[in-house]
Design a protein around this motif. Structure first.
Motif, PDB file in Angstrom:
ATOM      1  N   GLY A  28      -7.596   3.554  -7.543  1.00 33.16           N
ATOM      2  CA  GLY A  28      -8.677   2.704  -7.870  1.00 33.16           C
ATOM      3  C   GLY A  28     -10.076   3.086  -7.931  1.00 33.16           C
ATOM      4  O   GLY A  28     -10.262   4.252  -7.221  1.00 33.16           O
ATOM      5  N   SER A  29     -10.862   2.222  -8.556  1.00 35.43           N
ATOM      6  CA  SER A  29     -12.539   2.739  -8.458  1.00 35.43           C
ATOM      7  C   SER A  29     -13.017   1.462  -8.656  1.00 35.43           C
ATOM      8  O   SER A  29     -12.925   0.268  -8.854  1.00 35.43           O
ATOM      9  CB  SER A  29     -12.559   3.781  -9.574  1.00 35.43           C
ATOM     10  OG  SER A  29     -12.345   3.190 -10.720  1.00 35.43           O
ATOM     11  N   ALA A  42      -4.071   4.578  -3.115  1.00 36.71           N
ATOM     12  CA  ALA A  42      -3.191   3.745  -2.109  1.00 36.71           C
ATOM     13  C   ALA A  42      -1.570   3.664  -2.622  1.00 36.71           C
ATOM     14  O   ALA A  42      -1.465   3.556  -3.758  1.00 36.71           O
ATOM     15  CB  ALA A  42      -3.781   2.184  -1.855  1.00 36.71           C
ATOM     16  N   GLN A  43      -0.716   3.911  -1.247  1.00 32.52           N
ATOM     17  CA  GLN A  43       0.551   3.708  -1.536  1.00 32.52           C
ATOM     18  C   GLN A  43       0.810   2.128  -1.493  1.00 32.52           C
ATOM     19  O   GLN A  43       0.568   1.625  -0.521  1.00 32.52           O
ATOM     20  CB  GLN A  43       1.310   4.544  -0.309  1.00 32.52           C
ATOM     21  CG  GLN A  43       1.166   5.867  -0.584  1.00 32.52           C
ATOM     22  CD  GLN A  43       2.270   6.409  -1.486  1.00 32.52           C
ATOM     23  OE1 GLN A  43       3.258   5.901  -1.813  1.00 32.52           O
ATOM     24  NE2 GLN A  43       1.883   7.493  -2.187  1.00 32.52           N
ATOM     25  N   MET A  44       1.548   1.555  -2.509  1.00 26.92           N
ATOM     26  CA  MET A  44       1.875  -0.085  -2.415  1.00 26.92           C
ATOM     27  C   MET A  44       3.139  -0.201  -3.313  1.00 26.92           C
ATOM     28  O   MET A  44       3.468   0.308  -4.147  1.00 26.92           O
ATOM     29  CB  MET A  44       0.626  -0.741  -2.645  1.00 26.92           C
ATOM     30  CG  MET A  44       0.078  -0.646  -3.977  1.00 26.92           C
ATOM     31  SD  MET A  44      -1.480  -1.331  -4.512  1.00 26.92           S
ATOM     32  CE  MET A  44      -2.570  -0.407  -3.823  1.00 26.92           C
ATOM     33  N   ASP A  45       3.508  -1.555  -2.878  1.00 30.20           N
ATOM     34  CA  ASP A  45       4.735  -1.951  -3.695  1.00 30.20           C
ATOM     35  C   ASP A  45       4.218  -3.319  -4.137  1.00 30.20           C
ATOM     36  O   ASP A  45       4.552  -4.406  -3.317  1.00 30.20           O
ATOM     37  CB  ASP A  45       6.032  -1.909  -2.988  1.00 30.20           C
ATOM     38  CG  ASP A  45       7.237  -2.518  -3.972  1.00 30.20           C
ATOM     39  OD1 ASP A  45       7.020  -2.980  -5.004  1.00 30.20           O
ATOM     40  OD2 ASP A  45       8.423  -2.299  -3.286  1.00 30.20           O
ATOM     41  N   ARG A  60      -3.162   0.707   6.844  1.00 33.23           N
ATOM     42  CA  ARG A  60      -4.224   1.281   6.799  1.00 33.23           C
ATOM     43  C   ARG A  60      -4.226   2.875   6.150  1.00 33.23           C
ATOM     44  O   ARG A  60      -5.078   3.392   5.441  1.00 33.23           O
ATOM     45  CB  ARG A  60      -5.350   1.360   8.104  1.00 33.23           C
ATOM     46  CG  ARG A  60      -6.608   2.294   8.147  1.00 33.23           C
ATOM     47  CD  ARG A  60      -7.641   1.640   6.827  1.00 33.23           C
ATOM     48  NE  ARG A  60      -8.740   2.489   7.019  1.00 33.23           N
ATOM     49  CZ  ARG A  60      -8.743   3.622   6.168  1.00 33.23           C
ATOM     50  NH1 ARG A  60      -7.815   3.827   5.384  1.00 33.23           N
ATOM     51  NH2 ARG A  60      -9.956   4.351   6.288  1.00 33.23           N
ATOM     52  N   ASP A  61      -3.156   3.514   6.922  1.00 32.29           N
ATOM     53  CA  ASP A  61      -3.099   4.811   6.528  1.00 32.29           C
ATOM     54  C   ASP A  61      -2.362   5.001   5.291  1.00 32.29           C
ATOM     55  O   ASP A  61      -2.128   6.262   4.646  1.00 32.29           O
ATOM     56  CB  ASP A  61      -2.165   5.575   7.587  1.00 32.29           C
ATOM     57  CG  ASP A  61      -0.774   4.879   7.716  1.00 32.29           C
ATOM     58  OD1 ASP A  61      -0.267   4.095   7.095  1.00 32.29           O
ATOM     59  OD2 ASP A  61      -0.113   5.396   8.559  1.00 32.29           O
ATOM     60  N   ALA A  62      -2.019   3.972   4.458  1.00 31.67           N
ATOM     61  CA  ALA A  62      -1.750   4.079   3.033  1.00 31.67           C
ATOM     62  C   ALA A  62      -2.841   4.216   1.957  1.00 31.67           C
ATOM     63  O   ALA A  62      -2.576   4.598   0.976  1.00 31.67           O
ATOM     64  CB  ALA A  62      -0.717   2.830   2.432  1.00 31.67           C
ATOM     65  N   LEU A  63      -4.293   3.807   2.338  1.00 29.33           N
ATOM     66  CA  LEU A  63      -5.199   4.043   1.508  1.00 29.33           C
ATOM     67  C   LEU A  63      -5.972   5.278   2.098  1.00 29.33           C
ATOM     68  O   LEU A  63      -6.424   5.716   3.040  1.00 29.33           O
ATOM     69  CB  LEU A  63      -6.268   3.030   2.027  1.00 29.33           C
ATOM     70  CG  LEU A  63      -7.805   2.855   1.221  1.00 29.33           C
ATOM     71  CD1 LEU A  63      -7.637   2.739   0.016  1.00 29.33           C
ATOM     72  CD2 LEU A  63      -8.424   1.840   2.248  1.00 29.33           C
ATOM     73  N   THR A  64      -6.477   6.158   1.004  1.00 28.84           N
ATOM     74  CA  THR A  64      -6.989   7.246   1.253  1.00 28.84           C
ATOM     75  C   THR A  64      -8.169   7.204   0.287  1.00 28.84           C
ATOM     76  O   THR A  64      -8.077   7.059  -1.183  1.00 28.84           O
ATOM     77  CB  THR A  64      -6.225   8.469   0.700  1.00 28.84           C
ATOM     78  OG1 THR A  64      -5.190   8.605   1.539  1.00 28.84           O
ATOM     79  CG2 THR A  64      -6.925   9.778   0.915  1.00 28.84           C
ATOM     80  N   VAL A  65      -9.583   7.658   0.674  1.00 29.34           N
ATOM     81  CA  VAL A  65     -10.595   7.533  -0.122  1.00 29.34           C
ATOM     82  C   VAL A  65     -10.584   8.954  -0.566  1.00 29.34           C
ATOM     83  O   VAL A  65     -10.894   9.772  -0.015  1.00 29.34           O
ATOM     84  CB  VAL A  65     -12.053   7.130   0.815  1.00 29.34           C
ATOM     85  CG1 VAL A  65     -13.106   7.221  -0.035  1.00 29.34           C
ATOM     86  CG2 VAL A  65     -11.818   5.765   1.281  1.00 29.34           C
ATOM     87  N   THR A  66     -10.838   8.880  -2.168  1.00 29.06           N
ATOM     88  CA  THR A  66     -10.984  10.330  -2.678  1.00 29.06           C
ATOM     89  C   THR A  66     -12.066  10.670  -3.261  1.00 29.06           C
ATOM     90  O   THR A  66     -12.521  11.737  -3.686  1.00 29.06           O
ATOM     91  CB  THR A  66     -10.052  10.314  -3.849  1.00 29.06           C
ATOM     92  OG1 THR A  66     -10.025   9.202  -4.828  1.00 29.06           O
ATOM     93  CG2 THR A  66      -8.301  10.087  -3.376  1.00 29.06           C
ATOM     94  N   GLN A  67     -13.239   9.611  -3.360  1.00 27.11           N
ATOM     95  CA  GLN A  67     -14.585   9.884  -3.818  1.00 27.11           C
ATOM     96  C   GLN A  67     -15.375   8.842  -3.352  1.00 27.11           C
ATOM     97  O   GLN A  67     -15.141   7.730  -3.430  1.00 27.11           O
ATOM     98  CB  GLN A  67     -14.628  10.102  -5.293  1.00 27.11           C
ATOM     99  CG  GLN A  67     -15.886  10.544  -6.010  1.00 27.11           C
ATOM    100  CD  GLN A  67     -15.729  10.373  -7.561  1.00 27.11           C
ATOM    101  OE1 GLN A  67     -15.028  11.103  -8.011  1.00 27.11           O
ATOM    102  NE2 GLN A  67     -16.862   9.698  -7.933  1.00 27.11           N
ATOM    103  N   LEU A  95     -14.408  -3.077  -2.841  1.00 29.32           N
ATOM    104  CA  LEU A  95     -12.830  -2.400  -3.153  1.00 29.32           C
ATOM    105  C   LEU A  95     -11.895  -2.802  -2.291  1.00 29.32           C
ATOM    106  O   LEU A  95     -10.705  -2.837  -2.722  1.00 29.32           O
ATOM    107  CB  LEU A  95     -13.444  -0.881  -3.027  1.00 29.32           C
ATOM    108  CG  LEU A  95     -14.415  -0.372  -3.913  1.00 29.32           C
ATOM    109  CD1 LEU A  95     -14.935   0.846  -3.516  1.00 29.32           C
ATOM    110  CD2 LEU A  95     -13.660  -0.173  -5.456  1.00 29.32           C
ATOM    111  N   TYR A  96     -12.156  -2.966  -0.863  1.00 29.85           N
ATOM    112  CA  TYR A  96     -11.312  -3.420  -0.129  1.00 29.85           C
ATOM    113  C   TYR A  96     -11.833  -3.852   1.406  1.00 29.85           C
ATOM    114  O   TYR A  96     -13.055  -3.556   1.396  1.00 29.85           O
ATOM    115  CB  TYR A  96     -10.341  -2.077   0.215  1.00 29.85           C
ATOM    116  CG  TYR A  96     -10.712  -0.705   0.632  1.00 29.85           C
ATOM    117  CD1 TYR A  96     -11.451  -0.367   1.706  1.00 29.85           C
ATOM    118  CD2 TYR A  96     -11.200   0.060  -0.457  1.00 29.85           C
ATOM    119  CE1 TYR A  96     -12.012   0.792   2.205  1.00 29.85           C
ATOM    120  CE2 TYR A  96     -11.947   1.298  -0.078  1.00 29.85           C
ATOM    121  CZ  TYR A  96     -12.457   1.524   1.071  1.00 29.85           C
ATOM    122  OH  TYR A  96     -13.066   2.585   1.490  1.00 29.85           O
TER     123      TYR A  96
END
Length: 131
Positions: A8-9, A19-22, A47-54, A77-78
């Motif tokens: 996402g962005s 993010a890991q999700m179903d 919370r640990d399923a979300l990783t900020v990458t930039q 964003l979230y």
């Protein structure tokens, strides 16, 4: 559907995450003031399923949620929260920010309506057509 990594962005691309999700496990629409004004459609993940990458987001606190948005373009964003009834530390991600969710995945994603306006998070509002 199974859990997978979505990217996402924000609108300008300065802030990115994955993010890991179903999506087939359900998404949420809420009638609280904040969600109604943003027309938010979201999915809550651990919370640990979300990783900020930039990039770095900025935010503000409303009730128990720390809403995070891009400081350049303002895209929400979230939201981050720690709510024991929802599983503890969570990230609630705006569906509109997902770059690689297909129209078919979004159409198939169940929507759960919640009555946040009356702090009755476990009930469906009487009316949702305007949301």
């Amino acid at each position: 559907m199974t859990e997978k990594t979505y990217h996402g962005s924000c609108v300008c691309g300065a802030c990115r995450f994955e993010a890991q999700m179903d999506l087939s496990q359900g998404t949420t629409r809420c009638n609280c003031t904040a969600c109604r004004k943003r027309r938010t459609w979201a999915i809550t993940v651990p919370r640990d399923a979300l990783t900020v990458t930039q990039g770095e987001t900025i935010g503000y606190q409303k009730a128990v949620v720390d809403y995070r948005f891009c400081p350049t373009c303002g895209t929400t964003l979230y939201g981050l929260a720690d709510i024991p009834e929802m599983g503890g530390s969570t990230a609630t991600i705006a569906i509109a920010t997902l770059d690689d969710a297909t129209p078919e995945e979004l159409i198939a994603a169940p929507v759960n309506w919640v009555d946040g306006l009356h702090d009755d998070w476990w009930s469906t509002p009487d009316e949702v057509r305007h949301l």
